[in-house]
Design a protein around this motif. Structure first.
Motif, PDB file in Angstrom:
ATOM      1  N   LYS A   1      11.690  33.163  34.529  1.00 48.53           N
ATOM      2  CA  LYS A   1      11.246  34.610  34.458  1.00 48.53           C
ATOM      3  C   LYS A   1      10.757  35.259  35.894  1.00 48.53           C
ATOM      4  CE  LYS A   1       9.444  37.567  30.768  1.00 48.53           C
ATOM      5  NZ  LYS A   1       8.403  37.510  29.694  1.00 48.53           N
ATOM      6  N   GLU A   2       9.679  34.319  36.585  1.00 46.56           N
ATOM      7  CA  GLU A   2       9.250  34.590  37.705  1.00 46.56           C
ATOM      8  C   GLU A   2      10.294  34.605  38.907  1.00 46.56           C
ATOM      9  OE1 GLU A   2       5.966  32.072  38.546  1.00 46.56           O
ATOM     10  OE2 GLU A   2       5.525  31.984  36.471  1.00 46.56           O
ATOM     11  N   GLY A   3      11.407  33.979  38.582  1.00 48.33           N
ATOM     12  CA  GLY A   3      12.237  33.728  39.697  1.00 48.33           C
ATOM     13  C   GLY A   3      12.228  32.579  40.508  1.00 48.33           C
ATOM     14  N   VAL A   4      11.262  31.865  39.991  1.00 48.82           N
ATOM     15  CA  VAL A   4      10.973  30.581  40.887  1.00 48.82           C
ATOM     16  C   VAL A   4      12.008  29.369  40.427  1.00 48.82           C
ATOM     17  CG1 VAL A   4       9.311  28.715  41.418  1.00 48.82           C
ATOM     18  CG2 VAL A   4       8.641  31.290  41.106  1.00 48.82           C
ATOM     19  N   PHE A   5      12.239  29.574  39.198  1.00 46.82           N
ATOM     20  CA  PHE A   5      13.229  28.203  38.866  1.00 46.82           C
ATOM     21  C   PHE A   5      14.657  29.115  38.834  1.00 46.82           C
ATOM     22  CE2 PHE A   5      15.668  26.635  35.175  1.00 46.82           C
ATOM     23  CZ  PHE A   5      16.060  25.674  35.809  1.00 46.82           C
ATOM     24  N   VAL A   6      15.597  28.596  39.361  1.00 46.64           N
ATOM     25  CA  VAL A   6      16.944  29.165  39.252  1.00 46.64           C
ATOM     26  C   VAL A   6      17.964  28.388  38.549  1.00 46.64           C
ATOM     27  CG1 VAL A   6      19.049  29.945  40.505  1.00 46.64           C
ATOM     28  CG2 VAL A   6      16.739  30.741  40.933  1.00 46.64           C
ATOM     29  N   TYR A   7      18.667  28.794  37.227  1.00 45.98           N
ATOM     30  CA  TYR A   7      19.492  27.950  36.480  1.00 45.98           C
ATOM     31  C   TYR A   7      20.716  28.014  37.291  1.00 45.98           C
ATOM     32  CZ  TYR A   7      22.165  26.503  32.520  1.00 45.98           C
ATOM     33  OH  TYR A   7      23.078  25.756  31.527  1.00 45.98           O
ATOM     34  N   GLY A   8      21.283  26.879  37.387  1.00 46.23           N
ATOM     35  CA  GLY A   8      22.559  26.606  38.023  1.00 46.23           C
ATOM     36  C   GLY A   8      23.896  26.307  37.225  1.00 46.23           C
ATOM     37  N   GLY A   9      23.339  25.911  36.107  1.00 45.60           N
ATOM     38  CA  GLY A   9      24.621  25.559  35.111  1.00 45.60           C
ATOM     39  C   GLY A   9      24.403  24.362  34.456  1.00 45.60           C
TER      40      GLY A   9
END
Ligand SMILES: Nc1ncnc2c1ncn2[C@@H]1O[C@H](COP(=O)(O)OP(=O)(O)OP(=O)(O)O)[C@@H](O)[C@H]1O
Ligand SMILES: Nc1ncnc2c1ncn2[C@@H]1O[C@H](COP(=O)(O)OP(=O)(O)OP(=O)(O)O)[C@@H](O)[C@H]1O
Ligand SMILES: O=P(O)(O)OC[C@H](O)CO
Ligand SMILES: [Mg+2]
Ligand SMILES: [Mg+2]
Lengths: 358, 293, 411, 287, 358
Positions: C219-227
């Motif tokens: 949510k914070e944009g710190v973790f980015v989901y890649g797939g």
């Protein structure tokens, strides 16, 4: 309604010129018929006026506007195609109503007009059929109908009656004439039919190989053909044209037969044109042509005789009454009407003398 | 209906024989097997087999995921068929309008078709990955929070776009061929009748194009239903969630990856029935509006 | 000469390794000829094998990915246990010579090794040293726990050193299956399924806590989901993300990308009692199909024996980044000084064999593991896009997964 | 002589059409361009997106590398062998499909016989099931027929589609009755009519189908993968797929891209060569 | 060469009968022309003979064989289609040669025949063009050529000349006649053109709504039309047909005008047919019909007058010499030729009296 003016209109297909510069002023409301042998460019000319074929050079004006670059629909015309060009996916009714629907006419008006045209063309029983289930003549009538229902400034017709039977053709011809009188639409009409050409036209354009050989009223064309080509083309059976050697007060016919005939030059070769109906059976004399009959065609009201000038192979066509009993192998003597002879220059085929007025 | 036909009785059978033979061997036989399998419950290797009647069907139909896949499929197929045909038709018409360069455009338009799906999947990943995709980047610059990995709508847009992209070439080719078969004189007649180009297109050209359009409709429906599975597989894998899981993807995934043979077979039988009905519908009701000259 | 067909799913450089090993084996003796055939991706290869088996045309050896293990184990009669093949071939099979974590994973509860571990991997942590530097983090000290990882990731993002702090491949394999093993919590009952039909326990509090943290970071944009699989690696190699958890097999790409990277152990949760425990292997193993002639089995045994030899294992390990399966090979590599030059290569081995596996860390097994992973991925994605919280996601994943398991075992 | 299409626009309309075509081509052909671009960069550049939009400096080297060893053999099979296999399969599928589907469409449209509609449906239903969902039983059939690792095995199952039949049926139905009638009166039987009239008139469609099916055959992946056990029978796409590994460090992406370009070239060549048939087919005629 | 026999031939489209039983014996070598209004079934009849249309019932024999179930190519016929049906992808040469190639004629022979036909049809300059680049008339000539080059037992032509110009039409007509005389092929010829019908036919079939109204020689059809329909259809302009009330020695015309005329029944109503050419201008009298001229069409050699019987709206068409100066609004008195009157039963339109032989 609109006048149509062609100024030196030319057309080439891939560098091959098929219309060699045609100019004519067609005043508003005139009915002009274009005739000429197959392939002379009649359809091409008509299609250029319609805007279906690009004009290679020259200017075309409709109603005073230069329309060379306008789309067909901007030219306010209607057209009947030689090969019908019916919309195969529409019923007869829809085919006819299509142009009206586009111009956003109210529904009842459309229906009324379609009904009227269908009446005139005897198409009511077929209104809901698709073109595929129609006979050739029926299709052509639908094509006519499609143009008739509209009210364009100019009407273009490309052999609209060629597939109709004689009776219907007469009827349609009269209808077209009538309609033209009523609406006063400027009309360009291509036909092969002499009767249509003669009876419908205010003026005739006789075309030959992409050139307008003569532009004049039908009677003038018939009575004073501007060239040997026109003379041979208009009139059925065609005018007989002989090469004769003039001498004082007469001519030497092919086969060496002398003929006393007024109105010829004093000397020299000319091409002498004699219409079949202007050759009258008579007692043999200095002013008659002896003819050996080769065959006789009976058409009912008339008969045509095909023969040769006695002692030569020069063919001559005669028109005989339907009741004639003349037979193959008979010899007939014919007196040409000196008031009805046509002279052409053997060099270029142009008319030489003014034909005496009747 | 044709007015004239050849009167031979045996010849047509000979002509049909190769197609029928291949169809029977490679379609009907496997289909019958699928039908048989749909009544069984078995492990992947077919070692333990129990006959379960219609249980597989009951199970599949009761599965909310199946309903979801059905909805996804309808939406996806409709979008793909519509855009793939619409864009191709539009471009085919444009291509006919130009005079020079027609061949050039036509050649380029077919390129995507020449890309193997295996490579195409890779390309779409390279291009549209939210973080590093060559084309995702400008999207982000434009302020679009492009994230097909988590945003269902974006994912759907992406697979639809990819599927449409693969199919445009095909449709384009056939529309070009179809347009060329329309008699010139009819277009001229419409022009004379006062129809604008647009109007003539919709009232004359389009109806006359219906044989082609109908063919493409059938083909595109089938394409959207079946052949796009490779794209979905490569681009979204059915996700996020089940947002892009179509019926065929599910058949594949359940049978091919998850190895639930009975379910998968039951699903393919249902699918066959759906598609047969759909095609029957297309031929019965839509082909009535098709004009064969 | 007896032909031995070997269907595999190795592409790229790994395909070359396969070819070389086969060629070398063929050259080393004159009785057997191993013929490797590429059969597509893992699922494609497995399906080809299944179709072929059903048609009576099964290959002799087939490579099956980790999640397919359960399926293969369920297919008694379709396969022949590797231990048996080796024994019948006249080779003594000594389990103790193999890395325990790996062998355990491919064995029956009774301890019989069923398949030959050809390529095994383990998840590790990669980080970008330049980004660390920029963010004011110590580039020589990778985070050890998840808490440290989150802190570092936040710092990276906040400091503007990178737009993304952390990303990860395989949320199922790394954050669920290995998370369980590494932190010694149960993934499922019955020894995670190794001892019988499992019942998922992934909605237990430690998972919920962990995933909620991930969700928050997302949510914070710190973790980015890649797939769902290894796509996120690109986010790291492109320099977008500062930290990545990914398979040890991914190392090569990272080296190639030329970024200044470091490697650390897979982070663990410091609140877990006995963390770090050990990780479980990924990758694939070789299965021998049933119903072949003795000649073939003899050849297969000879081939596997060849594969176990130290130089071959060493070659495989050094070339491909997959783990060596024999202790001897590991020792030999170590002795060669390879790990001094490539310290990162040892991390996964240490992780996997640091401690004797517990019932939570021998690996996970289910007859339908691919399906379970699908289900998890779906729920995780919903969670990460903010449609549900971690508790719900895991609850759903567990419930749906358990229903699917019940179905699969024929309930 | 190809004359202007009746759709040809004048003046501004033509420019607008060009605009749309260019836009369409850019969108549609971009990914292919992308492969080409990628084939001119180093692996590092390819892997560090976004990829530049212009060709890079490595073009010559990549292509040289590719030919001087890199891809001359993939998986132990020479590139030429792969291309030859693929060509045989693609041609077989394209020609086979055209042959059997034209024959069946011809039977359905130009003859009346009992069960005609039933046959029609029997064939059309095959539109409905792609290889993926019937792979196991089909594989068994292949084994039983001994077609594994043979060209017929690669080709036959893929020519069983109904799309081409459907297309030809649609097209045949637009042939005016009069042409058939004229030909019959001229003494043409079914074979002559087909050969002399129908075939020439179908050229545009045949060309379209050929291109489509050739490419379809060329790009097949799953089916060839399944029915070939010997590397010698592999197609270029299988080989390509074998080179590609996302999880693998040593994938030489630059060479993969070069190979991709080479794999795309033959189908594009086919398109270009078939081009003239599209123009030739119907443009000159008015049915 | 072959005789053609039709025995009660019928045709239905989807249960809708369009040909209602036609029987005729055409001996070997006869030239039969079929005429009739558009949609009456001419093409359908021809197509049944050709084998293109299934015969719903009846038997068709060609050369003594029942051919109902034979293929067109087994019937040894050639045919010219109303809408040309040219092969669009073949050049003119190939179009013409196609039938010959199929019958495996040697190449030089094919070339010779094509060249001959092209000569006759003036098609040499176009031999290498595709049909699309031809004018309508040129296309039709190609269609003719395609039939001419072959040497079938029977030749079927469906309005082969309808798109040709007058001159070419005459020429072609004579060619066809000539060719027929040379080859003696049994020929069935559909046309709308009266001249073609009258001059070409050995026998005419006049069709109306799927029925053969009369089958007879042209002259017989013209002089003794079997029904009012035939009378109205053959002859151009059409026969005038009036309903009259007979009284002793004459009749009461529409408008109440009495006319003295021999040959009428003593009493009762009849339909009286008078051909335009049988009405001769004369001094007013008891045996003349007073006509008010409404319009005059000049065709060159002839003119047609359209008028009404004075005091009524009954239209009457007259044939006048081309040189007539008669004007709209004039009154003319016409004497019918009592030897040339036609009487029809008002109930069923059948001919009532034998027309007096000339
Ligand atoms: N396929 C069809 N289905 C239904 N009715 C048809 C079909 N073809 C022709 N007809 C009808 O049969 C009748 C006879 O048609 P036919 O073509 O024989 O006329 P025709 O005498 O040749 O006319 P034309 O002189 O106009 O060519 C027409 O009324 C026509 O509408
Ligand atoms: N598309 C074309 N390409 C080349 N030449 C053409 C083309 N269309 C027509 N022509 C030629 O142009 C000339 C004029 O044709 P056009 O159709 O105008 O003749 P027409 O007078 O209407 O003849 P018809 O009376 O036979 O219909 C013909 O010689 C024809 O062969
Ligand atoms: O990336 P790999 O090849 O190490 O495999 C990862 C695991 O197998 C996922 O299950
Ligand atoms: Mg014309
Ligand atoms: Mg007709």
């Amino acid at each position: 309604m609109a006048a149509i003016t062609l100024k030196d209109i030319r057309k080439s297909y891939a560098g091959n010129e098929v219309i060699h510069g045609i100019s004519i002023d067609i005043p508003d409301g005139e009915f002009v018929v274009i005739v000429g042998p197959s392939g002379c460019g009649k359809s091409t000319l008509l299609r250029m006026v319609a805007g279906l074929e690009e004009i290679t050079s020259g200017t075309l004006e409709i109603g005073g506007r230069v329309v060379n670059d306008l789309e067909p629909r901007q030219r306010d015309i209607a057209m009947v195609f030689q090969n019908y060009a019916l919309y195969p996916h529409m019923s007869v009714r829809e085919n006819m109503a299509y142009g009206l629907k586009i111009s956003k006419l109210p529904k009842p008006e459309i229906e009324a007009r379609v009904a009227r045209a269908a009446d005139m063309l005897e198409l009511q029983p077929y209104l809901d059929r698709k073109p595929r289930a129609l006979s050739g003549g029926q299709r052509q009538r639908v094509a006519m109908g499609r143009a008739l229902v509209r009210d364009p400034a100019a009407l273009l017709l490309d052999e609209p009656l060629s597939n109709l039977d004689a009776k219907l053709r007469v009827q349609m011809r009269l209808e077209i004439k009538d309609m033209h009188l009523r609406t006063g639409q400027t009309t360009l009409y291509v036909t092969h039919d002499q009767v249509e050409a003669m009876t419908l036209a205010d003026r005739l354009i006789v075309m030959n190989k992409g050139i307008a050989e003569q532009i004049a009223t039908p009677l003038e064309v018939y009575e004073r053909p501007a060239s040997e080509f026109v003379a041979g083309f208009i009139g059925s059976p065609a005018m007989n044209i002989l090469t004769v050697e003039c001498r004082d007060g007469g001519a030497l016919l092919p086969g060496g037969h002398p003929l006393a005939l007024a109105g010829l030059p004093a000397a020299g070769q000319v091409r002498l044109g004699l219409r079949p109906e202007d050759l009258h059976p008579a007692q043999p004399g200095a002013d008659t042509i002896p003819v050996e009959l080769r065959s006789v065609e009976h058409l009912g009201a008339d008969a045509f005789g095909y023969g040769t000038i006695a002692g030569s192979e020069m063919p001559l066509v005669l028109r005989l009454p339907g009741s004639t009993r003349a037979q193959r192998g008979e010899r007939i003597d014919l007196r040409p009407d000196p008031a009805q002879i046509h002279l052409f220059d053997p060099a270029d085929g142009r008319r030489m003398t003014a034909r005496t007025q009747k | 209906m044709r007015r004239t036909v050849f009167p031979h009785k045996l010849l047509p059978w000979l002509l049909l024989a190769p197609q029928l033979a291949i169809t029977l061997i490679f379609f009907y036989w496997p289909a019958a097997q699928a039908f048989r399998q749909s009544m069984l419950r078995e492990d992947a290797f077919g070692l333990k087999t129990t006959f379960v009647g219609l249980a597989n069907f009951r199970k599949v139909l009761a599965d909310p995921a199946y309903l979801n896949a059905l909805q996804v499929t309808v939406l996806f197929s409709a979008l793909v068929a519509f855009f793939a045909m619409g864009i191709a038709l539009f471009l085919a018409v444009q291509a006919e309008k130009v005079i020079r360069g027609k061949g050039f455009y036509r050649t380029l338009m077919i390129w995507p078709y020449a890309v193997a799906p295996a490579v195409a999947g890779m390309l779409w990943l390279f291009m549209f990955n939210p973080s590093f995709g060559t084309l995702a980047w400008p999207l982000r610059q434009m302020g679009v929070n492009w994230n097909p990995l988590l945003n269902s709508t974006h994912a759907m847009i992406l697979v639809v776009a990819a599927a449409v992209w693969k199919q445009i070439s095909y449709n384009f080719l056939f529309f070009v061929a179809g347009l060329q078969a329309i008699p010139r004189s009819l277009i001229e007649a419409a022009a004379i009748d006062g129809a604008s180009r647009r109007h003539a297109f919709w009232t004359i050209v389009f109806p006359l194009l219906t044989p082609t359009t109908f063919f493409l409709l059938v083909v595109n429906t089938v394409y959207a239903l079946f052949d796009t599975f490779g794209i979905i597989h490569a681009v979204t894998g059915g996700g996020p969630g089940k947002a892009t899981e179509t019926l065929v993807y599910k058949v594949y995934n359940d049978g091919f990856v998850n190895l639930i043979m009975g379910d998968s077979a039951a699903q393919s039988v249902i699918l066959m029935v759906i598609v047969i009905l759909l095609t029957a519908f297309q031929f019965r009701y839509i082909e009535r509006r098709v004009h064969y000259g | 000469k007896t032909d031995i067909s070997w269907w595999h799913a190795m592409s790229g450089a790994n395909a070359e390794v396969v070819a070389k090993i086969a060629a070398d084996f063929n050259a080393s003796q004159s009785d057997y000829e191993v013929k490797p055939v590429f059969k597509g991706t893992y699922p494609e290869t497995l399906n080809a094998g299944i179709a072929a088996f059903r048609a009576g045309q099964a290959p002799d050896i087939i490579q099956v990915f980790d999640v397919g293990t359960g399926v293969m184990m369920g297919a008694q009669g379709a396969i022949k246990p590797v231990a048996e093949v080796l024994k019948e071939g006249g080779y003594s099979f000594d389990k103790s010579q193999y890395l325990a974590g790996i062998v355990g994973y491919y064995s029956t509860p009774a301890g019989e090794m069923l398949s030959f571990p050809y390529n095994s991997s383990s998840p590790v942590l990669y980080y970008n040293k330049d980004i660390f530097q920029k963010a004011g983090l110590n580039p020589d000290q990778p985070p050890k726990t998840w808490a440290e990882t989150w802190a570092a990731a936040r710092k990276i993002k906040e400091s503007g050193a990178a737009t993304c702090g952390y990303t990860s491949t395989w949320l199922t394999w790394i954050h669920t299956e290995n998370f369980a093993a590494w932190n010694n919590v149960s993934w499922a009952t019955n020894e995670n399924g190794l001892a019988g039909t499992p019942e998922l326990k992934i909605d237990s509090p430690l998972f919920v806590k962990h995933f909620q943290e991930l969700a928050d970071l997302a949510k914070e944009g710190v973790f980015v989901y890649g797939g769902r699989t290894s796509e996120a690696k690109q986010n790291f190699t492109s320099g977008e993300c500062g930290i990545l958890t990914e398979s040890s097999g991914g190392l090569g790409d990272i080296v190639k990308s030329g970024i200044n990277y470091g490697i650390g152990q897979l982070p663990y949760d410091e609140t877990a009692a006995s963390a770090p425990q050990n990780t479980t292997p990924g990758g694939a193993s070789l299965w021998v199909m049933a119903g072949k002639s003795d000649e073939v089995y003899k050849g297969v045994a000879a081939f596997f024996n060849y594969l176990s030899q130290t130089p071959v294992q060493q070659y495989l390990h050094e070339q491909s980044g997959y783990l060596p399966v024999t202790i001897a090979a590991y020792e030999a590599t170590k002795a060669s000084g390879f790990y001094e030059k490539n310290p990162a290569r040892e991390v996964p081995i240490l992780q996997m064999s640091g401690k004797a596996p517990t019932e939570n860390s021998k690996g996970v097994r289910a007859p339908n593991l691919p399906q379970l992973r699908d289900i998890q991925n779906e729920e995780y994605e919903k969670m990460l896009s903010g449609q549900q919280d971690a508790a719900t996601a895991l609850k759903n994943a567990a419930t749906r997964g358990n229903a699917a398991i019940k179905d699969a075992v024929g309930g | 002589m190809a004359e202007a299409s009746p759709f040809a626009a004048r003046g501004a309309g033509r420019l607008v059409a060009h605009f749309w075509m260019i836009l369409g081509v850019i969108v549609v052909a971009f990914p292919v361009y992308y492969v080409f671009i990628a084939s001119t960069h180093t692996t590092q550049t390819i892997l560090r997106p976004p990829l530049p939009l212009l060709p890079g400096p490595e073009a010559v080297r990549n292509y040289q590398d590719a030919f001087s060893g890199g891809i001359s053999k993939i998986g132990g099979v020479s590139l030429w062998r792969l291309l030859a296999n693929t060509t045989i399969v693609a041609m077989g599928i394209a020609l086979g499909k055209i042959a059997i589907s034209m024959a069946s469409a011809y039977a359905i449209v130009f003859f009346r016989f009992p069960l005609r509609m039933a046959c029609f449906w029997l064939i059309f239903i095959t539109l409905m099931l792609p290889v993926e969902v019937r792979i196991q039983p089909t594989y068994k059939v292949m084994v039983d027929l001994g077609l594994i690792d043979t060209y017929p095995g690669l080709i036959l199952p893929l020519i069983a589609s109904a799309t081409a039949t459907l297309l030809f049926r649609q097209f045949f139905m637009t042939i005016p009755d009069e042409l058939l009638e004229a030909a019959r009166v001229d003494g043409a039987g079914p074979w002559r009519f087909f050969k002399d009239i129908l075939w020439p008139l179908s050229l545009t469609n045949v060309a379209a189908i050929f291109v489509i099916q050739f490419i379809y055959g060329w790009t097949q992946y799953l089916w060839p993968l399944l029915v070939t056990n010997s590397n010698e029978m592999n197609t270029i796409v299988i080989a390509l797929k074998k080179m590609i590994s996302f999880a693998d460090a040593d994938t030489p992406w630059n060479l993969v891209m070069v190979t991709s370009v080479l794999a795309i070239l033959p189908p594009i060549l086919v398109v270009v060569l078939m081009q003239r048939w599209f123009v030739k087919g119907l443009v000159e005629t008015e049915k």
